[in-house]
Scaffold this motif. Structure first.
Motif, PDB file in Angstrom:
ATOM      1  N   LEU A 103       3.656   0.849   6.541  1.00 21.21           N
ATOM      2  CA  LEU A 103       3.922  -0.049   5.420  1.00 21.21           C
ATOM      3  C   LEU A 103       3.176  -1.371   5.584  1.00 21.21           C
ATOM      4  O   LEU A 103       2.641  -1.909   4.615  1.00 21.21           O
ATOM      5  CB  LEU A 103       5.425  -0.281   5.269  1.00 21.21           C
ATOM      6  CG  LEU A 103       6.237   0.914   4.754  1.00 21.21           C
ATOM      7  CD1 LEU A 103       7.726   0.601   4.810  1.00 21.21           C
ATOM      8  CD2 LEU A 103       5.820   1.296   3.346  1.00 21.21           C
ATOM      9  N   ARG A 104       3.120  -1.897   6.808  1.00 19.76           N
ATOM     10  CA  ARG A 104       2.354  -3.130   7.046  1.00 19.76           C
ATOM     11  C   ARG A 104       0.870  -2.897   6.805  1.00 19.76           C
ATOM     12  O   ARG A 104       0.194  -3.743   6.228  1.00 19.76           O
ATOM     13  CB  ARG A 104       2.592  -3.639   8.460  1.00 19.76           C
ATOM     14  CG  ARG A 104       3.933  -4.298   8.622  1.00 19.76           C
ATOM     15  CD  ARG A 104       4.094  -4.965   9.976  1.00 19.76           C
ATOM     16  NE  ARG A 104       5.430  -5.507  10.104  1.00 19.76           N
ATOM     17  CZ  ARG A 104       6.274  -5.186  11.073  1.00 19.76           C
ATOM     18  NH1 ARG A 104       5.921  -4.339  12.015  1.00 19.76           N
ATOM     19  NH2 ARG A 104       7.483  -5.725  11.102  1.00 19.76           N
ATOM     20  N   ASP A 105       0.350  -1.743   7.243  1.00 17.00           N
ATOM     21  CA  ASP A 105      -1.060  -1.421   7.014  1.00 17.00           C
ATOM     22  C   ASP A 105      -1.381  -1.329   5.527  1.00 17.00           C
ATOM     23  O   ASP A 105      -2.488  -1.658   5.115  1.00 17.00           O
ATOM     24  CB  ASP A 105      -1.433  -0.092   7.700  1.00 17.00           C
ATOM     25  CG  ASP A 105      -1.461  -0.213   9.218  1.00 17.00           C
ATOM     26  OD1 ASP A 105      -1.434  -1.365   9.725  1.00 17.00           O
ATOM     27  OD2 ASP A 105      -1.474   0.843   9.884  1.00 17.00           O
ATOM     28  N   TRP A 106      -0.422  -0.865   4.726  1.00 15.44           N
ATOM     29  CA  TRP A 106      -0.639  -0.750   3.289  1.00 15.44           C
ATOM     30  C   TRP A 106      -0.384  -2.052   2.548  1.00 15.44           C
ATOM     31  O   TRP A 106      -0.523  -2.116   1.335  1.00 15.44           O
ATOM     32  CB  TRP A 106       0.255   0.352   2.712  1.00 15.44           C
ATOM     33  CG  TRP A 106      -0.087   1.723   3.227  1.00 15.44           C
ATOM     34  CD1 TRP A 106      -1.284   2.144   3.710  1.00 15.44           C
ATOM     35  CD2 TRP A 106       0.796   2.834   3.329  1.00 15.44           C
ATOM     36  NE1 TRP A 106      -1.209   3.444   4.096  1.00 15.44           N
ATOM     37  CE2 TRP A 106       0.057   3.907   3.897  1.00 15.44           C
ATOM     38  CE3 TRP A 106       2.125   3.040   3.023  1.00 15.44           C
ATOM     39  CZ2 TRP A 106       0.602   5.162   4.119  1.00 15.44           C
ATOM     40  CZ3 TRP A 106       2.673   4.306   3.255  1.00 15.44           C
ATOM     41  CH2 TRP A 106       1.909   5.331   3.802  1.00 15.44           C
ATOM     42  N   GLY A 107       0.008  -3.116   3.262  1.00 14.11           N
ATOM     43  CA  GLY A 107       0.142  -4.433   2.644  1.00 14.11           C
ATOM     44  C   GLY A 107       1.548  -4.827   2.243  1.00 14.11           C
ATOM     45  O   GLY A 107       1.731  -5.852   1.605  1.00 14.11           O
ATOM     46  N   TYR A 108       2.555  -4.042   2.585  1.00 12.37           N
ATOM     47  CA  TYR A 108       3.930  -4.384   2.245  1.00 12.37           C
ATOM     48  C   TYR A 108       4.496  -5.377   3.262  1.00 12.37           C
ATOM     49  O   TYR A 108       4.122  -5.360   4.427  1.00 12.37           O
ATOM     50  CB  TYR A 108       4.811  -3.129   2.238  1.00 12.37           C
ATOM     51  CG  TYR A 108       4.530  -2.200   1.097  1.00 12.37           C
ATOM     52  CD1 TYR A 108       5.174  -2.369  -0.131  1.00 12.37           C
ATOM     53  CD2 TYR A 108       3.645  -1.140   1.232  1.00 12.37           C
ATOM     54  CE1 TYR A 108       4.925  -1.515  -1.185  1.00 12.37           C
ATOM     55  CE2 TYR A 108       3.401  -0.275   0.164  1.00 12.37           C
ATOM     56  CZ  TYR A 108       4.051  -0.468  -1.033  1.00 12.37           C
ATOM     57  OH  TYR A 108       3.797   0.382  -2.067  1.00 12.37           O
ATOM     58  N   LYS A 109       5.411  -6.236   2.802  1.00 11.02           N
ATOM     59  CA  LYS A 109       6.166  -7.113   3.681  1.00 11.02           C
ATOM     60  C   LYS A 109       7.390  -6.353   4.125  1.00 11.02           C
ATOM     61  O   LYS A 109       8.177  -5.909   3.295  1.00 11.02           O
ATOM     62  CB  LYS A 109       6.566  -8.403   2.969  1.00 11.02           C
ATOM     63  CG  LYS A 109       5.408  -9.294   2.601  1.00 11.02           C
ATOM     64  CD  LYS A 109       5.902 -10.522   1.900  1.00 11.02           C
ATOM     65  CE  LYS A 109       4.735 -11.395   1.469  1.00 11.02           C
ATOM     66  NZ  LYS A 109       5.198 -12.533   0.661  1.00 11.02           N
ATOM     67  N   VAL A 110       7.544  -6.182   5.432  1.00 12.63           N
ATOM     68  CA  VAL A 110       8.595  -5.316   5.946  1.00 12.63           C
ATOM     69  C   VAL A 110       9.450  -6.051   6.965  1.00 12.63           C
ATOM     70  O   VAL A 110       8.938  -6.834   7.751  1.00 12.63           O
ATOM     71  CB  VAL A 110       7.984  -4.050   6.603  1.00 12.63           C
ATOM     72  CG1 VAL A 110       9.055  -3.096   7.014  1.00 12.63           C
ATOM     73  CG2 VAL A 110       6.987  -3.392   5.688  1.00 12.63           C
ATOM     74  N   SER A 111      10.741  -5.764   6.930  1.00  7.85           N
ATOM     75  CA  SER A 111      11.645  -6.292   7.945  1.00  7.85           C
ATOM     76  C   SER A 111      12.541  -5.188   8.438  1.00  7.85           C
ATOM     77  O   SER A 111      12.731  -4.192   7.805  1.00  7.85           O
ATOM     78  CB  SER A 111      12.481  -7.440   7.397  1.00  7.85           C
ATOM     79  OG  SER A 111      13.280  -7.007   6.326  1.00  7.85           O
TER      80      SER A 111
END
Length: 110
Positions: free
Chosen positions: A102-110
């Motif tokens: 998800l981070r690689d695809w540009g999403y902000k993740v927690s």
């Protein structure tokens, strides 16, 4: 016996002579860009007979886009899962992999 299908309007009878049934408008929300999304990834075992499920929550947008993201994540993890109640459920503990993708695809993740 055959089952009767519900028409879905919920109105059985009205005593108001001026009553007019109004269709509820389903507002299709535009899908936000990945950089604007704030997704939460967590592990869940509740009501699953002890089975571990990775849950991705917080997606804002069209249901088709959520289904597409869920399918992509299931393919990357090589496992099963589903999309229910605006959550992506992936069978097994794949938190680290899902966070990374998800981070690689540009999403902000927690």
């Amino acid at each position: 016996m055959s089952k009767k299908k519900n028409s879905g309007n919920g109105i059985v009878y009205s005593t108001d002579p001026n009553y007019q049934y109004r269709e509820e408008e389903q507002q299709e929300q535009e899908t936000l860009a990945p950089a604007e999304q704030r997704l939460k990834v967590k592990l869940d075992t509740k009501q699953r007979a002890g089975k571990t499920v990775t849950v991705v929550d917080g997606f804002i947008g069209k249901e088709e886009d959520l289904e597409k993201l869920g399918k992509e994540l299931k393919t990357k993890c090589g496992t099963g899962g589903s999309v229910k109640d605006w959550q992506i459920l992936i069978q097994g503990d794949y938190r680290e992999k899902v966070l990374k993708w998800l981070r690689d695809w540009g999403y902000k993740v927690s």
